[in-house]
Design a protein around this motif. Structure first.
Motif, short mmCIF file in Angstrom:
data_model
loop_
_atom_site.label_atom_id
_atom_site.label_comp_id
_atom_site.label_asym_id
_atom_site.label_seq_id
_atom_site.Cartn_x
_atom_site.Cartn_y
_atom_site.Cartn_z
N ASP A 150 -12.24 8.07 3.94
CA ASP A 150 -12.32 6.69 4.45
C ASP A 150 -11.87 5.67 3.41
OD1 ASP A 150 -13.24 7.66 6.84
OD2 ASP A 150 -15.36 7.31 6.38
N SER A 151 -12.05 5.99 2.14
CA SER A 151 -11.65 5.07 1.07
C SER A 151 -10.13 4.98 0.93
CB SER A 151 -12.23 5.53 -0.26
OG SER A 151 -11.66 6.79 -0.64
N LEU A 152 -9.41 5.90 1.56
CA LEU A 152 -7.96 6.02 1.50
C LEU A 152 -7.45 6.37 0.10
CD1 LEU A 152 -6.74 3.14 3.87
CD2 LEU A 152 -6.88 5.60 4.33
N CYS A 153 -8.35 6.82 -0.75
CA CYS A 153 -7.94 7.30 -2.07
C CYS A 153 -7.68 8.80 -1.93
CB CYS A 153 -9.03 7.06 -3.11
SG CYS A 153 -8.52 7.47 -4.79
N GLY A 202 -4.68 4.90 -3.97
CA GLY A 202 -4.99 4.48 -2.61
C GLY A 202 -4.75 2.98 -2.44
N ASP A 233 -6.37 0.66 -3.95
CA ASP A 233 -6.59 -0.04 -5.22
C ASP A 233 -5.33 0.04 -6.06
OD1 ASP A 233 -7.56 -1.28 -7.43
OD2 ASP A 233 -9.21 0.10 -7.81
N LYS A 245 -5.19 -0.48 -9.99
CA LYS A 245 -5.93 0.48 -10.83
C LYS A 245 -5.01 1.24 -11.78
CE LYS A 245 -8.77 4.67 -10.21
NZ LYS A 245 -9.35 5.57 -9.18
N GLN A 291 0.84 -1.19 0.00
CA GLN A 291 0.00 0.00 0.00
C GLN A 291 0.88 1.24 0.00
OE1 GLN A 291 -2.25 -0.31 3.63
NE2 GLN A 291 -0.57 0.41 4.90
#
Length: 325
Positions: A270-273, A297, A299, A302, A255
């Motif tokens: 909250d999505s950490l993106c 984030g 993902d 992606k 991450q």
């Protein structure tokens, strides 16, 4: 600590392919720049397994308009490391290697950047640090033992050893197959019910057949419970199993360094993106930009080199011709 103080139009954090692409675009726009990298050139690629083959073709990994010529359509790790080194030479990129950025602070219209070696000021900062530096931990007892690694490099180390591979995406499958072929007794632990959906199509039949033939043991819907010096406890559908073990290769994913992004003032919902403008790549902090995989984030599947090279152009265009909102 060095006393020198330098000012640039752009300071780029990270000397991976996308950080280099940003430097090339800055150079073309006659903007002063510096790349600060905590490790080696293209540090993440350097730490990839030595025999890794990319999913992408060499053309899709090119930056700066420099042809990436390979014999096979899909280049390997060694070819990529050499290609990006030659690109850095061609453009004579200004890169400070083995220098870790410690803090980025906004002061009026410019940034103060403090590293382990020097202080800098810059009108703009680009964060292009990727996601490979922070492994996703299993959070099990014994994970801190020296025999456990989250970075698999060379299969020879594991010859004739009892090896546990955690994970069944590309990195896990490659580690299992390569160590098996060096004579290791390989066991795979997979949280899900099947191999990863994105496993390279030319590799999938190989791992499926090795499992089918019993040459590699695989436990699906399973997880590691505890790691000890010479054995491992695994929770399986048939109950808890204890197996002999010399090494654990935990290919559990990675991450971005979210703590670093927060420290720089970048908003993380909250999505950490991270929060950024997709048209300019500028974050909520004016003049602070994101480029490459770090934008995704959690993902991390992606964005890749091939679909984030454009970030460099968007950022430099925004710096050269800012649009006031």
């Amino acid at each position: 600590m060095s006393e020198n103080h330098n000012h640039y139009d752009i300071l780029i954090i990270g000397a991976g392919p996308i950080g280099m692409a940003c430097a090339i675009e800055a150079q073309r726009a006659n903007l002063s720049y510096i790349i600060i990298e905590k490790g080696a050139l293209v540090n993440s690629l350097f730490n990839y397994p030595v025999f890794m083959t990319f999913f992408s073709t060499s053309q899709r990994l090119e930056i700066g308009g420099v042809p990436f010529v390979t014999i096979s359509p899909k280049p390997n790790r060694n070819e990529a490391v050499e290609y990006y080194r030659r690109v850095a030479e061609k453009f004579n990129l200004h890169i400070n290697l083995f220098e870790r950025v410690q803090q980025v602070t906004k002061n009026g219209d410019s940034f103060h950047v403090n590293t382990a070696k020097a202080d800098y000021t810059a009108k703009n900062v680009i964060v292009a640090t990727g996601f490979y530096d922070v492994p996703l931990l299993m959070n099990v007892k014994g994970e801190e033992l020296p025999k456990v690694t989250h970075y698999y490099k060379d299969p020879h180390l594991y010859a004739f050893q009892n090896v546990l591979v955690v994970g069944a995406n590309n990195s896990g499958v490659d580690a299992a197959l390569e160590t098996y072929r060096k004579g290791a007794k390989v066991t795979m632990v997979v949280r899900s019910a099947e191999l990863g959906k994105n496993v390279k199509y030319w590799v999938r039949p190989d791992i499926e057949n090795r499992i089918k033939e019993g040459e590699i043991t695989a436990y699906f819907n399973a997880e590691v419970l505890e790691i000890r010096t010479d054995e491992v406890d695994i929770k399986t559908q048939e109950g808890i199993k204890t197996i002999p073990n010399d090494f654990v290769i935990a290919m559990t994913g990675y991450q971005p360094d979210f703590n670093m992004l927060r420290k720089f003032g970048i908003e993380l919902p909250d999505s950490l993106c991270p929060v950024y403008n997709e048209n300019t790549m500028e974050t909520n902090v004016k003049g602070l930009y994101l480029a490459g995989v770090v934008c995704g984030g959690m993902d991390t599947h992606k964005l890749f080199i091939e679909n984030s090279r454009v970030h460099a152009e968007l950022i430099v265009k925004s710096i050269v011709n800012p649009v006031e909102i």
